[in-house]
Design an enzyme around this catalytic site. Structure first.
Site, PDB file in Angstrom:
ATOM      1  N   HIS A 102       0.834  -1.195   0.000  1.00 21.87           N
ATOM      2  CA  HIS A 102       0.000   0.000   0.000  1.00 21.87           C
ATOM      3  C   HIS A 102       0.873   1.250   0.000  1.00 21.87           C
ATOM      4  O   HIS A 102       1.971   1.261   0.557  1.00 21.87           O
ATOM      5  CB  HIS A 102      -0.930  -0.005   1.218  1.00 21.87           C
ATOM      6  CG  HIS A 102      -1.989   1.043   1.150  1.00 21.87           C
ATOM      7  ND1 HIS A 102      -1.753   2.349   1.519  1.00 21.87           N
ATOM      8  CD2 HIS A 102      -3.287   0.986   0.734  1.00 21.87           C
ATOM      9  CE1 HIS A 102      -2.861   3.053   1.346  1.00 21.87           C
ATOM     10  NE2 HIS A 102      -3.805   2.250   0.869  1.00 21.87           N
ATOM     11  N   GLU A 176      -4.333   1.822  -7.381  1.00 18.41           N
ATOM     12  CA  GLU A 176      -4.689   2.962  -6.544  1.00 18.41           C
ATOM     13  C   GLU A 176      -3.748   4.119  -6.854  1.00 18.41           C
ATOM     14  O   GLU A 176      -2.650   4.191  -6.276  1.00 18.41           O
ATOM     15  CB  GLU A 176      -4.582   2.598  -5.055  1.00 18.41           C
ATOM     16  CG  GLU A 176      -5.517   1.515  -4.602  1.00 18.41           C
ATOM     17  CD  GLU A 176      -5.502   1.334  -3.094  1.00 18.41           C
ATOM     18  OE1 GLU A 176      -6.572   1.230  -2.505  1.00 18.41           O
ATOM     19  OE2 GLU A 176      -4.397   1.325  -2.508  1.00 18.41           O
TER      20      GLU A 176
END
Length: 255
Positions: A102, A176
């Site tokens: 992430h 993302e």
């Protein structure tokens, strides 16, 4: 309805560190109640609590189709790695998906593509599915150039994973764009579709199931605009309201 030649739709959320243990348990109970709704819409549903909540979450979800995830894992099963979490132990605790790479971990802890790839390999070795977050940091002002820049920034992130995991292993790539995380609106649909189509080309020919999700301020109506390029959504705080999560499940079932 979804195309028959595309993978099954997938949606879920990582709770990060937003909830305490009691609140997480309450939330997972709510997700448990959405199991029937997800199955009736032919959608795979996952939830990723913090590490302390994994065992109670597994007890709540063990008789459902909801997929339990973990927010990270180390790349070794055992050893003198203080503070890290063993992928072997996670698998024994009922975890099926491991989120990794992430943008927050890359930024705050300096995680590299090489380290994320090692974690992905460890997850697959322990029969779990790596959910790898990828995305570009900045956004170009000219649409066509922005797509090319994004693809080239994502390419090494993707290729490092493909070189580390067995070809037959299942993987999930969560696109993302870093600049869209926490924004008021998701990234432009044309941008996302054009980038994810190029990511699909990178993974073409793999024997294992590869699904691509979009994450980054996703909400109602997001998936319909992106369905051509992604297989589902990786939701953020929007999903803290379980009614919102239920609505997105419905939308995935319809598109």
């Amino acid at each position: 309805m979804p195309s028959a030649d595309r993978p099954k739709r997938l949606v879920g959320t990582s709770l990060k560190m937003y909830f305490d243990l009691a609140a997480t348990t309450s939330y997972v109970k709510g997700v448990q109640e959405l199991d029937t709704h997800a199955k009736s819409n032919n959608v795979d549903l996952f939830v990723i609590p913090d590490f302390l909540a994994i065992l109670p979450s597994h007890e709540l979800l063990k008789d459902t189709s909801v997929i339990l995830g973990a927010q990270d894992a180390f790349w070794e099963d055992r050893g003198a790695y203080t503070g890290e979490v063993s992928p072997l132990s996670l698998a024994q605790a009922g975890v099926k998906i491991v989120e990794m790479g992430h943008a927050e971990r890359r930024r705050i802890f300096g995680e590299t593509d090489e380290q994320v790839a090692k974690k992905a390999a460890a997850a697959t070795h322990n029969h779990m599915v790596p959910l790898v977050c990828i995305g570009e940091k900045s956004h170009g002002s000219i649409a066509s150039a922005a797509v090319g820049m994004a693809v080239e920034e994502c390419r090494p992130q993707v290729m490092s994973i493909l070189s580390a995991v067995p070809d037959e292993a299942e993987i999930i790539l969560a696109y993302e764009p870093v600049w869209a995380i926490g924004a008021k609106e998701p990234a432009d649909a044309d941008h996302v579709v054009n980038v994810t189509k190029e990511i699909m080309k990178m993974t073409a020919g793999r024997k294992g199931l590869t699904r691509i999700l979009y994450g980054g301020s996703a909400g109602p109506g997001t998936f319909k605009r992106l369905a051509e390029g992604v297989d589902g959504l990786f939701l953020g705080r929007f999903a803290h309201d379980l009614n919102n999560l239920k609505q997105v499940i419905t939308e995935l079932g319809e598109n």
